[in-house]
Scaffold this motif. Structure first.
Motif, PDB file in Angstrom:
ATOM      1  N   LYS A 142       0.810  -1.346  -0.288  1.00  0.00           N
ATOM      2  CA  LYS A 142      -0.150   0.004   0.026  1.00  0.00           C
ATOM      3  C   LYS A 142       0.961   1.242   0.093  1.00  0.00           C
ATOM      4  N   LEU A 143       0.467   2.225  -0.567  1.00  0.00           N
ATOM      5  CA  LEU A 143       1.106   3.724  -0.620  1.00  0.00           C
ATOM      6  C   LEU A 143       0.602   4.510   0.274  1.00  0.00           C
ATOM      7  N   VAL A 144       1.426   5.096   1.316  1.00  0.00           N
ATOM      8  CA  VAL A 144       0.887   5.860   2.187  1.00  0.00           C
ATOM      9  C   VAL A 144       0.945   7.479   1.801  1.00  0.00           C
ATOM     10  N   LEU A 145      -0.165   8.056   1.551  1.00  0.00           N
ATOM     11  CA  LEU A 145      -0.231   9.304   1.001  1.00  0.00           C
ATOM     12  C   LEU A 145      -0.246  10.496   1.821  1.00  0.00           C
ATOM     13  N   LEU A 146      -0.675  10.396   2.986  1.00  0.00           N
ATOM     14  CA  LEU A 146      -0.592  11.490   4.120  1.00  0.00           C
ATOM     15  C   LEU A 146      -0.873  10.905   5.432  1.00  0.00           C
ATOM     16  N   LYS A 147      -0.073  11.482   6.386  1.00  0.00           N
ATOM     17  CA  LYS A 147      -0.113  11.191   7.732  1.00  0.00           C
ATOM     18  C   LYS A 147      -0.463  12.339   8.633  1.00  0.00           C
ATOM     19  N   TYR A 148      -1.458  12.152   9.492  1.00  0.00           N
ATOM     20  CA  TYR A 148      -1.893  13.231  10.469  1.00  0.00           C
ATOM     21  C   TYR A 148      -1.853  13.035  11.688  1.00  0.00           C
ATOM     22  N   SER A 149      -1.101  13.756  12.636  1.00  0.00           N
ATOM     23  CA  SER A 149      -0.758  13.316  13.874  1.00  0.00           C
ATOM     24  C   SER A 149      -0.753  14.818  14.818  1.00  0.00           C
ATOM     25  N   ASP A 150      -1.326  14.930  15.790  1.00  0.00           N
ATOM     26  CA  ASP A 150      -1.565  16.077  16.747  1.00  0.00           C
ATOM     27  C   ASP A 150      -1.738  17.279  16.054  1.00  0.00           C
ATOM     28  N   GLY A 151      -2.550  17.372  15.281  1.00  0.00           N
ATOM     29  CA  GLY A 151      -3.143  18.644  14.461  1.00  0.00           C
ATOM     30  C   GLY A 151      -1.858  19.129  13.279  1.00  0.00           C
ATOM     31  N   ASN A 152      -1.066  18.225  13.171  1.00  0.00           N
ATOM     32  CA  ASN A 152      -0.105  18.294  11.984  1.00  0.00           C
ATOM     33  C   ASN A 152      -0.028  17.327  11.032  1.00  0.00           C
ATOM     34  N   TYR A 153       0.329  17.484   9.919  1.00  0.00           N
ATOM     35  CA  TYR A 153       0.169  16.485   8.775  1.00  0.00           C
ATOM     36  C   TYR A 153       1.205  16.576   7.942  1.00  0.00           C
ATOM     37  N   THR A 154       1.811  15.344   7.159  1.00  0.00           N
ATOM     38  CA  THR A 154       2.640  15.028   6.356  1.00  0.00           C
ATOM     39  C   THR A 154       2.049  14.613   4.864  1.00  0.00           C
ATOM     40  N   ASN A 155       2.204  15.406   3.958  1.00  0.00           N
ATOM     41  CA  ASN A 155       1.838  15.187   2.630  1.00  0.00           C
ATOM     42  C   ASN A 155       2.858  14.325   1.923  1.00  0.00           C
ATOM     43  N   TYR A 156       2.690  13.028   1.550  1.00  0.00           N
ATOM     44  CA  TYR A 156       3.839  12.509   0.900  1.00  0.00           C
ATOM     45  C   TYR A 156       3.539  12.456  -0.569  1.00  0.00           C
ATOM     46  N   MET A 157       2.590  13.308  -1.044  1.00  0.00           N
ATOM     47  CA  MET A 157       2.182  13.454  -2.399  1.00  0.00           C
ATOM     48  C   MET A 157       2.070  14.847  -2.940  1.00  0.00           C
ATOM     49  N   GLU A 158       2.911  15.637  -2.302  1.00  0.00           N
ATOM     50  CA  GLU A 158       2.854  16.976  -2.448  1.00  0.00           C
ATOM     51  C   GLU A 158       2.852  17.235  -3.937  1.00  0.00           C
ATOM     52  N   GLY A 159       1.903  18.259  -4.525  1.00  0.00           N
ATOM     53  CA  GLY A 159       2.197  18.579  -5.736  1.00  0.00           C
ATOM     54  C   GLY A 159       1.080  17.843  -6.480  1.00  0.00           C
ATOM     55  N   ARG A 160       0.561  16.799  -5.922  1.00  0.00           N
ATOM     56  CA  ARG A 160      -0.391  15.750  -6.721  1.00  0.00           C
ATOM     57  C   ARG A 160      -1.782  15.755  -5.897  1.00  0.00           C
ATOM     58  N   THR A 161      -1.570  16.167  -4.656  1.00  0.00           N
ATOM     59  CA  THR A 161      -2.691  15.867  -3.762  1.00  0.00           C
ATOM     60  C   THR A 161      -2.896  17.036  -2.741  1.00  0.00           C
ATOM     61  N   ARG A 162      -3.873  17.358  -2.225  1.00  0.00           N
ATOM     62  CA  ARG A 162      -3.815  18.452  -1.270  1.00  0.00           C
ATOM     63  C   ARG A 162      -4.928  18.241  -0.193  1.00  0.00           C
ATOM     64  N   PHE A 163      -4.466  18.258   1.073  1.00  0.00           N
ATOM     65  CA  PHE A 163      -5.027  17.734   2.158  1.00  0.00           C
ATOM     66  C   PHE A 163      -5.799  19.053   2.918  1.00  0.00           C
ATOM     67  N   HIS A 164      -7.152  18.676   3.238  1.00  0.00           N
ATOM     68  CA  HIS A 164      -8.187  19.956   3.550  1.00  0.00           C
ATOM     69  C   HIS A 164      -8.124  19.545   5.077  1.00  0.00           C
ATOM     70  N   LYS A 165      -7.667  20.177   5.812  1.00  0.00           N
ATOM     71  CA  LYS A 165      -7.527  19.767   7.306  1.00  0.00           C
ATOM     72  C   LYS A 165      -8.868  20.149   8.282  1.00  0.00           C
ATOM     73  N   SER A 166      -9.609  21.036   7.484  1.00  0.00           N
ATOM     74  CA  SER A 166     -10.900  21.403   8.028  1.00  0.00           C
ATOM     75  C   SER A 166     -11.976  19.987   8.336  1.00  0.00           C
ATOM     76  N   ASN A 167     -11.981  19.302   7.017  1.00  0.00           N
ATOM     77  CA  ASN A 167     -12.776  17.902   7.297  1.00  0.00           C
ATOM     78  C   ASN A 167     -12.148  16.754   7.035  1.00  0.00           C
ATOM     79  N   PHE A 168     -10.653  16.844   6.962  1.00  0.00           N
ATOM     80  CA  PHE A 168      -9.788  15.629   6.446  1.00  0.00           C
ATOM     81  C   PHE A 168      -9.962  14.975   5.323  1.00  0.00           C
ATOM     82  N   SER A 169     -10.553  15.852   4.082  1.00  0.00           N
ATOM     83  CA  SER A 169     -10.755  15.245   2.996  1.00  0.00           C
ATOM     84  C   SER A 169      -9.324  15.344   2.195  1.00  0.00           C
ATOM     85  N   LEU A 170      -9.334  14.471   1.096  1.00  0.00           N
ATOM     86  CA  LEU A 170      -8.029  14.554   0.522  1.00  0.00           C
ATOM     87  C   LEU A 170      -8.493  14.711  -1.096  1.00  0.00           C
ATOM     88  N   GLU A 171      -7.798  15.845  -1.789  1.00  0.00           N
ATOM     89  CA  GLU A 171      -8.118  16.260  -3.144  1.00  0.00           C
ATOM     90  C   GLU A 171      -6.925  15.798  -3.958  1.00  0.00           C
TER      91      GLU A 171
END
Length: 283
Positions: free
Chosen positions: A47-76
């Motif tokens: 499996k491919l990890v796209l994003l990790k969220y921890s304690d209010g912070n997040y790491t986007n492993y697909m920067e430039g290809r995906t966008r994380f919306h922190k307000s509702n945890f959706s992935l674009e």
């Protein structure tokens, strides 16, 4: 909602696609502050990890290809490609347990503007019968349907499929049949107007038929007639004449005969010499 709860999202090729999670998982992610977005790969054991969220912070492993919306945890997904057609998982960790929301992404190329081709038509008893074919050059899983916005002609135009067999009186110029080409992410419409079938088209068809007769049938009939005439003449010719013609054919000697013809209408009785060539048999 248990582990493996799933929904299907339809994505459009070349456009952005948003993967959303239900409110229940949003609340869990805010409470336990641990979540991850993953995606299946072609390898079922990886499996491919796209994003990790921890304690209010997040790491986007697909920067430039995906966008994380922190307000509702959706992935674009910014530019959806066919490779994105995979199973996605949003996982919330709550101590020794996990809550999983699965999203199956289906990707479709949108339908291009369709066109209508006239495959055939005929004029019969002042009615026009037309075979129409509706096609779109691009699009995945395209389906076709025919209809009309005019309820009085809806019965003539209603059909499922790309082909429509339409028959209507020539004096009725108000028929307009609409073809809709669609797939799960798009829809396009094109209209055929009955005025496109006219007496002028029928005249052109008649001329083409007449030309075909003149170019093909008439020469064949002429050859058959000429052949029949020569055959009949040959069969009716006496045996003596046949032998005489054969002798003439064997002797190709040409003899010239000179003769004088007196013009009656000329007052000075002018004489005119006429030359004629004939085939003369040799002794």
């Amino acid at each position: 909602m248990g582990r493996g709860a799933r929904e299907t999202v339809l994505g459009t090729l070349g456009k952005a696609t948003i993967l959303q999670i239900p409110p229940e998982l949003q609340d869990l992610a805010l409470r336990f502050r641990e979540a991850v977005w993953k995606r299946d790969t072609e390898d079922p054991q990886r499996k491919l990890v796209l994003l990790k969220y921890s304690d209010g912070n997040y790491t986007n492993y697909m920067e430039g290809r995906t966008r994380f919306h922190k307000s509702n945890f959706s992935l674009e997904i910014l530019n959806t490609s066919r490779q994105e057609r995979q199973l996605y998982e949003f996982i919330v960790s709550k101590g020794p347990e996990e809550k999983v929301w699965q999203i199956q992404l289906e990707v479709y190329e949108p339908v291009s503007d369709p066109s209508i081709q006239i495959l055939g038509w005929a004029l019969v008893n002042d009615s026009c019968t037309v075979t129409l074919n509706c096609t779109a050059e691009r699009g995945d899983n395209v389906s076709y349907s025919w209809g009309s916005w005019d309820t009085s002609t809806l019965g003539l135009c209603s059909h499922n499929g790309s082909l429509l067999y339409l028959s209507y009186p020539l004096q009725n110029t108000s028929i307009a049949c609409a073809c809709t080409a669609s797939n799960p992410v798009s829809s396009r419409v094109v209209t055929f107007n009955s005025s496109e079938c006219s007496y002028e088209q029928g005249g052109n068809a008649g001329q083409r038929t007449e030309h075909l007769v003149l170019l093909v049938v008439v020469p064949i009939v002429a050859v058959m007639i000429i052949t029949g005439v020569f055959t009949a003449a040959h069969l009716a010719m006496p045996i003596g004449e046949c032998q005489e013609h054969s002798a003439l054919a064997e002797d190709s000697t040409v003899h010239t005969i000179y003769s004088q013809v007196q013009r009656v209408e000329s007052p000075d009785k002018e004489h005119t010499t006429v030359y004629a060539s004939v085939m003369m048999p040799t002794a």
